[in-house]
Design an enzyme around this catalytic site. Structure first.
Site, PDB file in Angstrom:
ATOM      1  N   GLY A 182       0.809  -1.221   0.000  1.00  0.00           N
ATOM      2  CA  GLY A 182       0.000   0.000   0.000  1.00  0.00           C
ATOM      3  C   GLY A 182       0.840   1.268   0.000  1.00  0.00           C
ATOM      4  O   GLY A 182       2.037   1.238  -0.290  1.00  0.00           O
ATOM      5  N   LEU A 206       0.437   3.616  -2.160  1.00  0.00           N
ATOM      6  CA  LEU A 206       0.832   3.382  -3.555  1.00  0.00           C
ATOM      7  C   LEU A 206       1.368   4.631  -4.238  1.00  0.00           C
ATOM      8  O   LEU A 206       0.982   5.756  -3.917  1.00  0.00           O
ATOM      9  CB  LEU A 206      -0.375   2.840  -4.337  1.00  0.00           C
ATOM     10  CG  LEU A 206      -0.983   1.547  -3.774  1.00  0.00           C
ATOM     11  CD1 LEU A 206      -2.219   1.146  -4.587  1.00  0.00           C
ATOM     12  CD2 LEU A 206       0.026   0.400  -3.761  1.00  0.00           C
ATOM     13  N   HIS A 244       4.298   1.405  -8.148  1.00  0.00           N
ATOM     14  CA  HIS A 244       3.268   0.360  -8.092  1.00  0.00           C
ATOM     15  C   HIS A 244       2.379   0.406  -9.338  1.00  0.00           C
ATOM     16  O   HIS A 244       2.004  -0.615  -9.906  1.00  0.00           O
ATOM     17  CB  HIS A 244       2.382   0.545  -6.856  1.00  0.00           C
ATOM     18  CG  HIS A 244       3.104   0.464  -5.545  1.00  0.00           C
ATOM     19  ND1 HIS A 244       3.263   1.549  -4.729  1.00  0.00           N
ATOM     20  CD2 HIS A 244       3.693  -0.568  -4.913  1.00  0.00           C
ATOM     21  CE1 HIS A 244       3.918   1.196  -3.636  1.00  0.00           C
ATOM     22  NE2 HIS A 244       4.195  -0.090  -3.717  1.00  0.00           N
ATOM     23  N   GLN A 263       7.542  -9.697   7.860  1.00  0.00           N
ATOM     24  CA  GLN A 263       8.761  -9.333   7.123  1.00  0.00           C
ATOM     25  C   GLN A 263       9.471  -8.120   7.714  1.00  0.00           C
ATOM     26  O   GLN A 263      10.497  -7.688   7.202  1.00  0.00           O
ATOM     27  CB  GLN A 263       8.475  -9.107   5.639  1.00  0.00           C
ATOM     28  CG  GLN A 263       7.730  -7.826   5.319  1.00  0.00           C
ATOM     29  CD  GLN A 263       7.358  -7.757   3.851  1.00  0.00           C
ATOM     30  OE1 GLN A 263       6.522  -8.513   3.362  1.00  0.00           O
ATOM     31  NE2 GLN A 263       7.994  -6.852   3.121  1.00  0.00           N
ATOM     32  N   MET A 321      11.178   5.900  -6.408  1.00  0.00           N
ATOM     33  CA  MET A 321       9.921   6.029  -5.667  1.00  0.00           C
ATOM     34  C   MET A 321       9.811   4.912  -4.642  1.00  0.00           C
ATOM     35  O   MET A 321      10.175   3.769  -4.916  1.00  0.00           O
ATOM     36  CB  MET A 321       8.745   5.978  -6.625  1.00  0.00           C
ATOM     37  CG  MET A 321       8.701   7.201  -7.491  1.00  0.00           C
ATOM     38  SD  MET A 321       7.120   7.373  -8.286  1.00  0.00           S
ATOM     39  CE  MET A 321       7.408   8.876  -9.183  1.00  0.00           C
ATOM     40  N   ARG A 351       8.263   4.552   1.630  1.00  0.00           N
ATOM     41  CA  ARG A 351       8.982   5.128   2.772  1.00  0.00           C
ATOM     42  C   ARG A 351       9.418   6.578   2.518  1.00  0.00           C
ATOM     43  O   ARG A 351       9.717   7.294   3.472  1.00  0.00           O
ATOM     44  CB  ARG A 351      10.193   4.273   3.143  1.00  0.00           C
ATOM     45  CG  ARG A 351       9.810   2.963   3.832  1.00  0.00           C
ATOM     46  CD  ARG A 351      11.034   2.223   4.329  1.00  0.00           C
ATOM     47  NE  ARG A 351      10.679   1.020   5.057  1.00  0.00           N
ATOM     48  CZ  ARG A 351      10.450  -0.161   4.502  1.00  0.00           C
ATOM     49  NH1 ARG A 351      10.538  -0.298   3.190  1.00  0.00           N
ATOM     50  NH2 ARG A 351      10.135  -1.221   5.242  1.00  0.00           N
TER      51      ARG A 351
HETATM   52  P1  AMP Z   1       5.936  -2.517  -1.682  1.00  0.00           P
HETATM   53  O1  AMP Z   1       4.564  -1.972  -1.574  1.00  0.00           O
HETATM   54  O2  AMP Z   1       7.014  -1.536  -1.362  1.00  0.00           O
HETATM   55  O3  AMP Z   1       6.089  -3.836  -0.967  1.00  0.00           O
HETATM   56  O4  AMP Z   1       6.162  -2.834  -3.227  1.00  0.00           O
HETATM   57  C1  AMP Z   1       5.262  -3.619  -3.959  1.00  0.00           C
HETATM   58  C2  AMP Z   1       5.874  -3.904  -5.310  1.00  0.00           C
HETATM   59  O5  AMP Z   1       6.122  -2.656  -5.973  1.00  0.00           O
HETATM   60  C3  AMP Z   1       7.240  -4.614  -5.203  1.00  0.00           C
HETATM   61  O6  AMP Z   1       7.334  -5.576  -6.234  1.00  0.00           O
HETATM   62  C4  AMP Z   1       8.215  -3.484  -5.397  1.00  0.00           C
HETATM   63  O7  AMP Z   1       9.465  -3.913  -5.914  1.00  0.00           O
HETATM   64  C5  AMP Z   1       7.464  -2.616  -6.395  1.00  0.00           C
HETATM   65  N1  AMP Z   1       7.993  -1.251  -6.348  1.00  0.00           N
HETATM   66  C6  AMP Z   1       8.185  -0.478  -5.259  1.00  0.00           C
HETATM   67  N2  AMP Z   1       8.737   0.701  -5.603  1.00  0.00           N
HETATM   68  C7  AMP Z   1       8.906   0.672  -6.947  1.00  0.00           C
HETATM   69  C8  AMP Z   1       9.444   1.590  -7.908  1.00  0.00           C
HETATM   70  N3  AMP Z   1       9.921   2.768  -7.556  1.00  0.00           N
HETATM   71  N4  AMP Z   1       9.460   1.209  -9.198  1.00  0.00           N
HETATM   72  C9  AMP Z   1       8.980  -0.004  -9.595  1.00  0.00           C
HETATM   73  N5  AMP Z   1       8.463  -0.912  -8.733  1.00  0.00           N
HETATM   74  C10 AMP Z   1       8.428  -0.583  -7.431  1.00  0.00           C
END
Ligand code: AMP
Length: 278
Positions: A31, A33, A37, A61, A185, A188
């Site tokens: 989330g 987002l 994402h 995790q 992006m 965090r």
């Molecule tokens: P997260 O919500 O951070 O667990 O990320 C969910 C998915 O989005 C994971 O597969 C991440 O690698 C991908 N993701 C997060 N940030 C980026 C970004 N800046 N560019 C492309 N994919 C991303």
């Protein structure tokens, strides 16, 4: 967009779609987002009839309870973004749906992937990632799983998980989406104050500098100088590493070697990771 809260309900829905030959792409997220994402959602949309996104901040995790407690949440904005991106289905489970009382933890043999980089600095992190992803894939039997290169090591871990599961699911890895400034992006980033966000750019600059100078300087010199520079600017550096595409350390590079530069560093309390391939 259909929103499912219960694991059983979305499982039935997916089963029904698959019986009708519908192809399903799945984008698991935590989330808060952003465009990174959305790039995964968009890619899945172009390749599948149905795109499913999940939002679940997975407690297993997080090796740091403060990081878990302060993880940004913004579900209303997330739903709007997903609707705008034409996502078909959102899975928004409570903890009990993912980890019911009868849920049995198991150990995933990830080999060296669990010992290096994120595995070393966040003990147990990838075990938790595998736990949640295996559970999500058991609930949502998709055709393709979309992940971001931003979490390079996680992509490798999930590839390993799919082979441990003997799963036919295809893993599709999409490039890192960056701010105009170059900052990767990340959810965090929302925890960064304005001046911290400007400082965070140094991570991108460091990756770029190493990538551009990798053929001209010794890898140790590049890594040591980069660590010293980031530390002097106020970062706590967990690692700056140069590896091959499988995350094996490399001591020197010939002109044909493909490499990955990976960084993990903390500004005040916000830990950021990024990588660049070359
Ligand atoms: P997260 O919500 O951070 O667990 O990320 C969910 C998915 O989005 C994971 O597969 C991440 O690698 C991908 N993701 C997060 N940030 C980026 C970004 N800046 N560019 C492309 N994919 C991303």
């Amino acid at each position: 967009m259909i929103i499912f809260i219960k694991a059983e309900d979305i499982s039935h829905y997916v089963e029904h779609q698959r019986k009708n030959g519908v192809k399903i792409g799945f984008v698991p997220t935590m989330g808060s987002l952003h465009e990174g994402h959305m790039s995964l959602i968009n890619k899945s949309n172009t390749e599948h009839e149905i795109t499913i996104c999940s939002i679940f901040v997975n407690p297993t995790q997080f090796n740091n309870s403060n990081d878990f407690n302060t993880y940004p949440k913004n579900i209303e904005a997330d739903i709007k973004l997903l609707e705008f991106a034409n996502c078909d289905v959102l899975f928004l489970p409570e903890n009990e749906e993912i980890y019911p009382a009868h849920f049995e933890k198991k150990y995933y043999d990830l080999g060296y992937l669990d010992q290096i980089l994120e595995g070393k600095f966040r003990p147990g992190h990838f075990q938790g990632v595998c736990m949640v992803v295996e559970r999500l894939l058991n609930i949502i039997q998709c055709d393709t799983l979309y992940l971001g290169q931003k979490d390079y090591q996680q992509c490798m871990v999930i590839q390993k998980l799919l082979s441990l599961m003997q799963s036919p699911i295809k893993l599709q890895i999409e490039p890192t989406v960056r701010e105009k400034s170059g900052l990767a992006m990340s959810s965090r980033n929302k925890r960064l104050a304005k001046e911290e966000a400007i400082l965070a750019l140094e991570i991108y600059n460091t990756l770029l500098f190493i990538k551009e100078n990798i053929k001209d300087q010794s890898l140790d010199t590049l890594k040591n100088n980069a660590t010293a520079t980031l530390s002097a600017k106020g970062f706590t550096v967990d690692y700056i590493e140069i590896t091959d595409r499988f995350l094996h350390p490399v001591l020197s590079l010939d002109t044909h070697t493909q490499f990955v530069v990976l960084v993990a560093a903390t500004i005040n309390t916000v830990r950021l990771i990024d990588n660049m391939i070359g």
